[in-house]
Design an enzyme around this catalytic site. Structure first.
Site, PDB file in Angstrom:
ATOM      1  N   HIS A 175     -24.162 -17.584   6.491  1.00  0.00           N
ATOM      2  CA  HIS A 175     -23.859 -18.614   5.485  1.00  0.00           C
ATOM      3  C   HIS A 175     -22.385 -19.031   5.506  1.00  0.00           C
ATOM      4  O   HIS A 175     -21.896 -19.603   4.543  1.00  0.00           O
ATOM      5  CB  HIS A 175     -24.241 -18.115   4.089  1.00  0.00           C
ATOM      6  CG  HIS A 175     -25.703 -17.820   3.966  1.00  0.00           C
ATOM      7  ND1 HIS A 175     -26.651 -18.803   3.935  1.00  0.00           N
ATOM      8  CD2 HIS A 175     -26.370 -16.649   3.914  1.00  0.00           C
ATOM      9  CE1 HIS A 175     -27.848 -18.250   3.852  1.00  0.00           C
ATOM     10  NE2 HIS A 175     -27.712 -16.940   3.849  1.00  0.00           N
ATOM     11  N   TRP A 204       9.324  -0.937  -8.960  1.00  0.00           N
ATOM     12  CA  TRP A 204       8.395  -1.948  -8.435  1.00  0.00           C
ATOM     13  C   TRP A 204       8.699  -3.187  -9.262  1.00  0.00           C
ATOM     14  O   TRP A 204       8.408  -3.232 -10.455  1.00  0.00           O
ATOM     15  CB  TRP A 204       6.956  -1.486  -8.620  1.00  0.00           C
ATOM     16  CG  TRP A 204       5.951  -2.382  -7.954  1.00  0.00           C
ATOM     17  CD1 TRP A 204       5.573  -2.341  -6.647  1.00  0.00           C
ATOM     18  CD2 TRP A 204       5.180  -3.423  -8.564  1.00  0.00           C
ATOM     19  NE1 TRP A 204       4.623  -3.298  -6.402  1.00  0.00           N
ATOM     20  CE2 TRP A 204       4.362  -3.976  -7.559  1.00  0.00           C
ATOM     21  CE3 TRP A 204       5.101  -3.949  -9.849  1.00  0.00           C
ATOM     22  CZ2 TRP A 204       3.472  -5.030  -7.795  1.00  0.00           C
ATOM     23  CZ3 TRP A 204       4.223  -4.995 -10.090  1.00  0.00           C
ATOM     24  CH2 TRP A 204       3.421  -5.521  -9.070  1.00  0.00           C
ATOM     25  N   LYS A 238       1.274   2.430  -6.264  1.00  0.00           N
ATOM     26  CA  LYS A 238       0.052   3.227  -6.384  1.00  0.00           C
ATOM     27  C   LYS A 238      -0.668   3.018  -7.696  1.00  0.00           C
ATOM     28  O   LYS A 238      -1.874   2.894  -7.726  1.00  0.00           O
ATOM     29  CB  LYS A 238       0.354   4.702  -6.185  1.00  0.00           C
ATOM     30  CG  LYS A 238      -0.912   5.542  -6.211  1.00  0.00           C
ATOM     31  CD  LYS A 238      -1.024   6.449  -5.050  1.00  0.00           C
ATOM     32  CE  LYS A 238      -2.354   7.123  -4.981  1.00  0.00           C
ATOM     33  NZ  LYS A 238      -3.276   6.424  -4.077  1.00  0.00           N
ATOM     34  N   GLU A 247     -14.422  -1.806   1.540  1.00  0.00           N
ATOM     35  CA  GLU A 247     -13.370  -0.796   1.505  1.00  0.00           C
ATOM     36  C   GLU A 247     -12.645  -0.719   2.852  1.00  0.00           C
ATOM     37  O   GLU A 247     -11.419  -0.617   2.903  1.00  0.00           O
ATOM     38  CB  GLU A 247     -13.976   0.556   1.102  1.00  0.00           C
ATOM     39  CG  GLU A 247     -13.045   1.749   1.122  1.00  0.00           C
ATOM     40  CD  GLU A 247     -11.816   1.619   0.231  1.00  0.00           C
ATOM     41  OE1 GLU A 247     -11.721   0.655  -0.557  1.00  0.00           O
ATOM     42  OE2 GLU A 247     -10.929   2.476   0.352  1.00  0.00           O
ATOM     43  N   GLU A 290      -4.315  -3.661   3.658  1.00  0.00           N
ATOM     44  CA  GLU A 290      -3.180  -3.190   2.855  1.00  0.00           C
ATOM     45  C   GLU A 290      -2.185  -2.370   3.643  1.00  0.00           C
ATOM     46  O   GLU A 290      -1.005  -2.373   3.317  1.00  0.00           O
ATOM     47  CB  GLU A 290      -3.644  -2.451   1.598  1.00  0.00           C
ATOM     48  CG  GLU A 290      -4.346  -1.155   1.857  1.00  0.00           C
ATOM     49  CD  GLU A 290      -4.786  -0.477   0.571  1.00  0.00           C
ATOM     50  OE1 GLU A 290      -4.170  -0.684  -0.472  1.00  0.00           O
ATOM     51  OE2 GLU A 290      -5.774   0.280   0.634  1.00  0.00           O
ATOM     52  N   ARG A 322       5.078   4.974  -6.599  1.00  0.00           N
ATOM     53  CA  ARG A 322       4.913   4.072  -7.747  1.00  0.00           C
ATOM     54  C   ARG A 322       5.725   2.782  -7.587  1.00  0.00           C
ATOM     55  O   ARG A 322       5.629   1.885  -8.427  1.00  0.00           O
ATOM     56  CB  ARG A 322       5.347   4.776  -9.038  1.00  0.00           C
ATOM     57  CG  ARG A 322       4.509   5.987  -9.371  1.00  0.00           C
ATOM     58  CD  ARG A 322       4.984   6.625 -10.653  1.00  0.00           C
ATOM     59  NE  ARG A 322       4.723   5.779 -11.790  1.00  0.00           N
ATOM     60  CZ  ARG A 322       3.602   5.786 -12.495  1.00  0.00           C
ATOM     61  NH1 ARG A 322       2.631   6.602 -12.163  1.00  0.00           N
ATOM     62  NH2 ARG A 322       3.457   4.993 -13.530  1.00  0.00           N
ATOM     63  N   LYS A 346      -8.646  -1.423   3.342  1.00  0.00           N
ATOM     64  CA  LYS A 346      -7.723  -0.447   3.942  1.00  0.00           C
ATOM     65  C   LYS A 346      -6.924  -1.109   5.065  1.00  0.00           C
ATOM     66  O   LYS A 346      -5.716  -0.936   5.155  1.00  0.00           O
ATOM     67  CB  LYS A 346      -8.467   0.758   4.526  1.00  0.00           C
ATOM     68  CG  LYS A 346      -9.033   1.742   3.557  1.00  0.00           C
ATOM     69  CD  LYS A 346      -8.037   2.686   2.913  1.00  0.00           C
ATOM     70  CE  LYS A 346      -7.612   2.141   1.578  1.00  0.00           C
ATOM     71  NZ  LYS A 346      -8.327   2.558   0.421  1.00  0.00           N
ATOM     72  N   ASN A 400       9.838   2.279 -17.280  1.00  0.00           N
ATOM     73  CA  ASN A 400       8.623   1.823 -16.587  1.00  0.00           C
ATOM     74  C   ASN A 400       7.777   1.092 -17.613  1.00  0.00           C
ATOM     75  O   ASN A 400       7.443   1.663 -18.652  1.00  0.00           O
ATOM     76  CB  ASN A 400       7.855   3.038 -16.029  1.00  0.00           C
ATOM     77  CG  ASN A 400       6.444   2.663 -15.598  1.00  0.00           C
ATOM     78  OD1 ASN A 400       6.214   1.553 -15.130  1.00  0.00           O
ATOM     79  ND2 ASN A 400       5.516   3.585 -15.753  1.00  0.00           N
ATOM     80  N   GLY A 401       7.447  -0.166 -17.314  1.00  0.00           N
ATOM     81  CA  GLY A 401       6.642  -0.949 -18.263  1.00  0.00           C
ATOM     82  C   GLY A 401       7.173  -2.362 -18.313  1.00  0.00           C
ATOM     83  O   GLY A 401       7.936  -2.783 -17.438  1.00  0.00           O
ATOM     84  N   CYS A 454       6.717   1.502 -11.026  1.00  0.00           N
ATOM     85  CA  CYS A 454       7.979   2.146 -11.330  1.00  0.00           C
ATOM     86  C   CYS A 454       7.727   3.606 -11.695  1.00  0.00           C
ATOM     87  O   CYS A 454       6.719   3.941 -12.308  1.00  0.00           O
ATOM     88  CB  CYS A 454       8.742   1.502 -12.494  1.00  0.00           C
ATOM     89  SG  CYS A 454       9.167  -0.208 -12.227  1.00  0.00           S
TER      90      CYS A 454
HETATM   91  C1  F6R Z   1      -6.251   0.715  -2.415  1.00  0.00           C
HETATM   92  C2  F6R Z   1      -5.808   1.235  -3.690  1.00  0.00           C
HETATM   93  C3  F6R Z   1      -5.905   0.351  -4.883  1.00  0.00           C
HETATM   94  C4  F6R Z   1      -6.392   1.160  -6.091  1.00  0.00           C
HETATM   95  C5  F6R Z   1      -6.382   0.288  -7.354  1.00  0.00           C
HETATM   96  C6  F6R Z   1      -6.937   1.036  -8.544  1.00  0.00           C
HETATM   97  O1  F6R Z   1      -6.121   1.673  -1.409  1.00  0.00           O
HETATM   98  O2  F6R Z   1      -5.375   2.338  -3.782  1.00  0.00           O
HETATM   99  O3  F6R Z   1      -6.735  -0.739  -4.646  1.00  0.00           O
HETATM  100  O4  F6R Z   1      -7.681   1.625  -5.822  1.00  0.00           O
HETATM  101  O5  F6R Z   1      -5.074  -0.110  -7.617  1.00  0.00           O
HETATM  102  O6  F6R Z   1      -6.192   2.176  -8.814  1.00  0.00           O
HETATM  103  P1  F6R Z   1      -6.770   3.348  -9.709  1.00  0.00           P
HETATM  104  O7  F6R Z   1      -7.895   3.977  -8.949  1.00  0.00           O
HETATM  105  O8  F6R Z   1      -5.611   4.278  -9.909  1.00  0.00           O
HETATM  106  O9  F6R Z   1      -7.253   2.730 -10.980  1.00  0.00           O
END
Ligand code: F6R
Length: 609
Positions: free
Chosen positions: A505, A74, A604, A482, A489, A27, A486, A98-99, A2
């Site tokens: 395995h 969110w 995010k 990673e 997501e 957010r 990517k 937000n919270g 949010c």
């Molecule tokens: C993936 C992504 C998330 C963040 C995770 C941690 O692309 O962005 O997996 O890496 O939510 O976020 P931060 O780095 O802000 O603690």
């Protein structure tokens, strides 16, 4: 999770709020809404779905008031819907939040028994009712907020308006980020800096427990005890352009291409080529502490956790200190064995990730020293840690992390170099070689980015694959994770990252002629073993996309597609390997037509557990 904004001043309030929400949409984007004054009354417009739906709802409507609040959601409590969208209004009080309010059910029962009628399933709605209750009892707006907050358990960043008082915007913060922008004759509040950057670079960063009273003339901040406090404004050197798409189709693509610049900004002023050392003045580590470190814990979530896994290799190689890399949400629930001579390093783009923050608090409680590697200045992690090193990636708007990952790897490299030099495990000459190579990295990244058309073609070729495997070994294994993250997501294609040696395995059972396997096969001390893994895949008719060292004809002959990665040290190769994997995920997603910058269900910064 949010985003909230608020404005008081002479500009067209609704426009400032909507523009601000656009920069906060990363957010959350389940619904959006604003509350603004018009002819002395608070008008609320809110709509399920992305911000464009709210814009359509507002159309050409104008409002004459000079104060307002806005929200992008969110969903946590209550599904995405018009009714659950913020702002929530009860009586004269409108709130954006937000919270999470943990005791909202019990408060709701009490308020219901006093005649309050609720129209949403949210936890937030009780805040507006609770404040309104105290306003009705005759308390001033500020007093009503303070009393209500005493009764609330949980986390919040709040923006609050009061019908009948167009000179009042109240903000409050506890465990959710909130900044105040200081303009000339106008003030702003927001969950993050970017929405306010077009208007001012001077900010007050609110602390937990603080409440701020904003009018068009001044800002007053009160601490948790209710005493007015004087807050030192801080200047943020991000420019508003940094938060624009700059001609790219998506923020994510722009941010992938910005990586060489982000790395240059992150290493600027932090290298002493003469001493063969990193200069981390912002850390001012006590050398005697460095010599006593027993163990280092690298704690993070998601992409930042993958940086932590790379960091483990770097620190163990350069410093010979045992390192544990762990996920924020796991660390604190296993009663971690950590104490005085341990160093906890949290890694986070936002600096607000609830699980990472909780891990930091747990480690500090047990007596460990805490260092935060963060991108967002003055974020909660940055403020609660004993030391902070900022990645200078600039604002990252795409929900999928890209440039901040590259800069996290750079900081971990510098940290390992610094400790290694301090402990005498790396000589000056070795340090110089590492620095020389690090300085070449941005240029090599530029080279790598030139492969984007080739990667786009590969993405098109495998567009209809339903599953992907990513294999890597050693320091490249976290990059396999990673790459898979990517792809999952943003393109919603199932992908798994595996240490290549583990394939036999279990995952080998998945391989058939439909299954693309991305193999990180650059030359290092496990290269031969990775080649054997490629053979095993080919023997089962799997399709291999290899990331290989320049002109590695042997690999090129064996695989279906090969992307060459410029030559550098194995310890820096992960930074280069990441780029084609980001691009592969990006193009797959773009060709499929998904919402690249705002993938479904994600936000995010994850400020809830
Ligand atoms: C993936 C992504 C998330 C963040 C995770 C941690 O692309 O962005 O997996 O890496 O939510 O976020 P931060 O780095 O802000 O603690």
């Amino acid at each position: 999770m949010c985003g909230i904004v608020g404005y008081i001043g002479p500009r067209e309030t609704a426009k400032v709020l909507i523009d601000g929400l656009k920069r906060l949409e990363y957010r959350g984007y389940d619904s959006a809404g604003i509350a603004v004054f018009h002819r002395g009354k608070i008008e609320i417009r809110r709509k399920e779905g992305k911000l464009t739906k709210l814009e359509e709802l507002i159309g050409g409507e104008t409002f004459d008031g000079n104060v307002g609040i806005g929200h992008t959601r969110w969903a946590t409590h209550g599904r995405p819907s018009d009714e659950n969208a913020h702002p929530h209004k009860a009586g004269k009080v409108a709130v954006v939040h937000n919270g999470i309010i943990e005791n909202y059910l019990s408060l709701k029962e009490i308020l219901k028994s006093k005649g309050h009628v609720f129209t949403s399933e949210t936890d937030t709605e009780i805040i507006s009712h609770l404040i309104d209750e105290f306003v009705q009892e005759g308390y001033s707006s500020l007093e009503a907020v303070k009393i209500a907050l005493e009764k609330i358990k949980g986390s919040y960043a709040l923006g609050i308006l009061f019908e009948g008082d167009e000179e009042c915007l109240i903000a409050a913060r506890k465990e959710s980020p909130l900044v105040i922008g200081l303009g000339k004759g106008e003030y702003f509040i927001a969950s993050d800096v970017p929405p306010i950057l077009p208007y001012t670079r001077d900010f007050i960063f609110m602390e937990d427990g603080e409440v701020a009273l904003l009018s068009s003339k001044e800002v007053k901040v009160f601490d948790a005890k209710g005493d007015e406090v004087s807050k030192e404004p801080k200047r943020v050197n991000w420019s508003p352009l940094m938060a624009e798409k700059g001609g790219y189709k998506h923020f994510m693509l722009k941010e992938i291409f910005e990586q060489p610049r982000a790395v240059i900004d992150t290493i600027r002023g932090r290298l002493s080529e003469e001493k063969g050392d990193a200069v981390l003045e912002d850390v001012d580590f006590d050398p005697t502490f460095l010599k006593k470190i027993r163990r280092i814990f690298l704690i993070a979530c998601g992409t930042s956790y993958h940086a932590a896994l790379v960091g483990k290799f770097l620190i163990e190689e350069f410093c010979r200190i045992p390192v544990e890399a762990d996920i924020g949400s796991e660390f604190r629930y296993r009663d971690p064995i950590i104490g005085e001579n341990d160093l906890l390093v949290t890694i986070s783009q936002s600096g607000e990730t609830a699980d990472t923050l909780a891990a930091l608090r747990e480690a500090k409680r047990k007596g460990a020293k805490a260092l935060a590697i963060c991108n967002v200045v003055e974020s909660s992690l940055a403020r609660e840690a004993d030391h902070v090193i900022y990645t200078h990636a600039g604002p990252e708007i795409g929900v999928a992390s890209t440039k901040t990952f590259a800069t996290q790897l750079v900081i971990l490299f510098l940290l390992a170099l610094r400790i290694g030099r301090e402990l005498g495990l790396l000589s000056k000459e070795e340090g110089k070689v590492l620095i020389e190579e690090l300085v070449r990295v941005p240029h090599l990244m530029e080279e790598m980015l030139k492969a984007s058309n080739q990667v786009a073609k590969i993405a098109r070729k495998y567009l209809h694959a339903r599953d992907f495997l990513y294999l890597g070994r050693g320091i490249n294994y976290p990059i396999a994770l990673e790459g898979a993250l990517k792809l999952k997501e943003i393109s919603y294609v199932h992908a798994e990252g595996y240490p290549a040696g583990e394939m036999k395995h279990g995952p080998i059972a998945l391989i058939d002629r439909e299954m693309p396997i991305v193999v990180l096969a650059t030359k290092n001390d496990v290269y031969e073993k990775v080649i054997s893994n490629i053979e095993e895949v080919k023997a089962r008719e799997g399709k291999v996309i290899a990331l290989a060292s320049p002109s590695d004809r042997e690999v090129a002959k064996k695989v279906d597609d090969v992307i060459f990665i410029p030559e550098t040290l194995p310890s820096l190769t992960p930074i280069l390997l990441t780029i084609p994997l980001q691009l592969l995920a990006y193009y797959m997603a773009d060709f499929k037509g998904t919402d690249v910058d705002q993938p479904r269900n994600l936000a995010k910064s994850v400020t809830v557990e």
